[in-house]
Scaffold this active site. Structure first.
Site, mmCIF file in Angstrom:
data_model
loop_
_atom_site.group_PDB
_atom_site.id
_atom_site.type_symbol
_atom_site.label_atom_id
_atom_site.label_comp_id
_atom_site.label_asym_id
_atom_site.label_seq_id
_atom_site.Cartn_x
_atom_site.Cartn_y
_atom_site.Cartn_z
ATOM 1 N N HIS A 1 0.835 -1.206 0.000
ATOM 2 C CA HIS A 1 0.000 0.000 0.000
ATOM 3 C C HIS A 1 0.862 1.245 0.000
ATOM 4 O O HIS A 1 1.904 1.282 0.640
ATOM 5 C CB HIS A 1 -0.937 -0.001 1.218
ATOM 6 C CG HIS A 1 -2.146 -0.828 0.991
ATOM 7 N ND1 HIS A 1 -3.361 -0.296 0.638
ATOM 8 C CD2 HIS A 1 -2.314 -2.159 1.007
ATOM 9 C CE1 HIS A 1 -4.227 -1.274 0.468
ATOM 10 N NE2 HIS A 1 -3.609 -2.410 0.679
ATOM 11 N N PRO A 2 0.402 2.279 -0.695
ATOM 12 C CA PRO A 2 1.161 3.533 -0.709
ATOM 13 C C PRO A 2 0.901 4.336 0.561
ATOM 14 O O PRO A 2 -0.122 4.166 1.230
ATOM 15 C CB PRO A 2 0.573 4.266 -1.917
ATOM 16 C CG PRO A 2 -0.850 3.793 -1.955
ATOM 17 C CD PRO A 2 -0.792 2.339 -1.527
ATOM 18 N N SER B 1 -6.218 3.665 -6.049
ATOM 19 C CA SER B 1 -5.649 4.459 -4.951
ATOM 20 C C SER B 1 -5.690 5.949 -5.267
ATOM 21 O O SER B 1 -5.995 6.769 -4.395
ATOM 22 C CB SER B 1 -4.202 4.036 -4.665
ATOM 23 O OG SER B 1 -4.172 2.827 -3.964
ATOM 24 N N GLU C 1 -9.252 7.162 -4.752
ATOM 25 C CA GLU C 1 -9.613 7.177 -3.340
ATOM 26 C C GLU C 1 -8.932 8.344 -2.617
ATOM 27 O O GLU C 1 -9.587 9.072 -1.855
ATOM 28 C CB GLU C 1 -9.230 5.834 -2.694
ATOM 29 C CG GLU C 1 -10.069 4.680 -3.207
ATOM 30 C CD GLU C 1 -9.414 3.315 -3.083
ATOM 31 O OE1 GLU C 1 -10.036 2.332 -3.518
ATOM 32 O OE2 GLU C 1 -8.269 3.210 -2.578
ATOM 33 N N PHE D 1 0.793 3.582 7.075
ATOM 34 C CA PHE D 1 -0.514 3.748 7.709
ATOM 35 C C PHE D 1 -1.579 3.480 6.654
ATOM 36 O O PHE D 1 -1.529 4.034 5.554
ATOM 37 C CB PHE D 1 -0.656 5.173 8.249
ATOM 38 C CG PHE D 1 -2.004 5.468 8.820
ATOM 39 C CD1 PHE D 1 -2.372 4.976 10.062
ATOM 40 C CD2 PHE D 1 -2.915 6.246 8.113
ATOM 41 C CE1 PHE D 1 -3.621 5.252 10.596
ATOM 42 C CE2 PHE D 1 -4.163 6.533 8.643
ATOM 43 C CZ PHE D 1 -4.515 6.034 9.888
#
Length: 176
Positions: free
Chosen positions: A74-75, A91, A94, A126
């Protein structure tokens, strides 16, 4: 996501050869086509909830190393990939909807510091389902979770990944 323009329903998805099924759903779980590959064997899916459940089961049954690789895929929120335009299409949409592509200078400094501290503490970015937050509530959630132990954050991050995946599946199959 490598979705075919004719991908409108689950019967179509259920009928695909395994490799096309996997390719179609490859980025539902960010850069982790193995999740879709594991779920392919549970077909046919009668609704999006069943598909989502099979994919989440694949993640829950994965090794801790596979789960960590999924989290690390995930970035960062508004991080270097976002700044460089290197996010997956999902992504990017979003993060944009959450206003993370239009942060003030102060907000960008704040989120960069939060990202760095979180990454140093947990060794993965996160993760929050930004579609379920405003920019302000996302910052509050970031700060609330910033000092949690990794034993708390790993299951929380996986739960957030599952929520993101469900929204992505709902977008892919709105009529299902």
């Amino acid at each position: 996501m490598h979705s075919d323009p004719t991908a409108q329903d689950l019967p179509w998805l259920n009928a695909l050869p395994a490799e096309h099924f996997t390719a179609t759903l490859a980025d539902v779980f960010e850069h982790s086509p193995w999740v879709a590959a594991h779920a392919a064997g549970a077909r046919p899916f009668h609704d999006v909830a069943a598909l989502h459940h099979a994919m989440c089961t694949a993640v829950r049954q994965a090794s801790p190393q596979e789960q960590m690789a999924l989290l690390r895929a995930h970035p960062e929120l508004a991080g270097q990939q976002a700044q460089a335009g290197d996010l997956t299409a999902a992504s990017a949409r979003e993060q944009s909807r959450a206003g993370l592509n239009a942060l003030s200078g102060e907000e960008l400094i704040r989120i960069s510091a939060l990202n760095a501290a979180y990454m140093q503490r947990h060794t993965f970015p996160f993760i929050v389902c930004v579609s379920q937050h405003t920019k302000q509530s996302m910052f509050a959630e970031f700060e609330r979770r910033a000092h949690n132990p990794s034993a708390t954050e790993i299951p929380e991050a996986l739960s957030q990944v599952e929520a993101i995946a469900r929204l992505r599946l709902d977008a892919m199959f709105p009529a299902a």
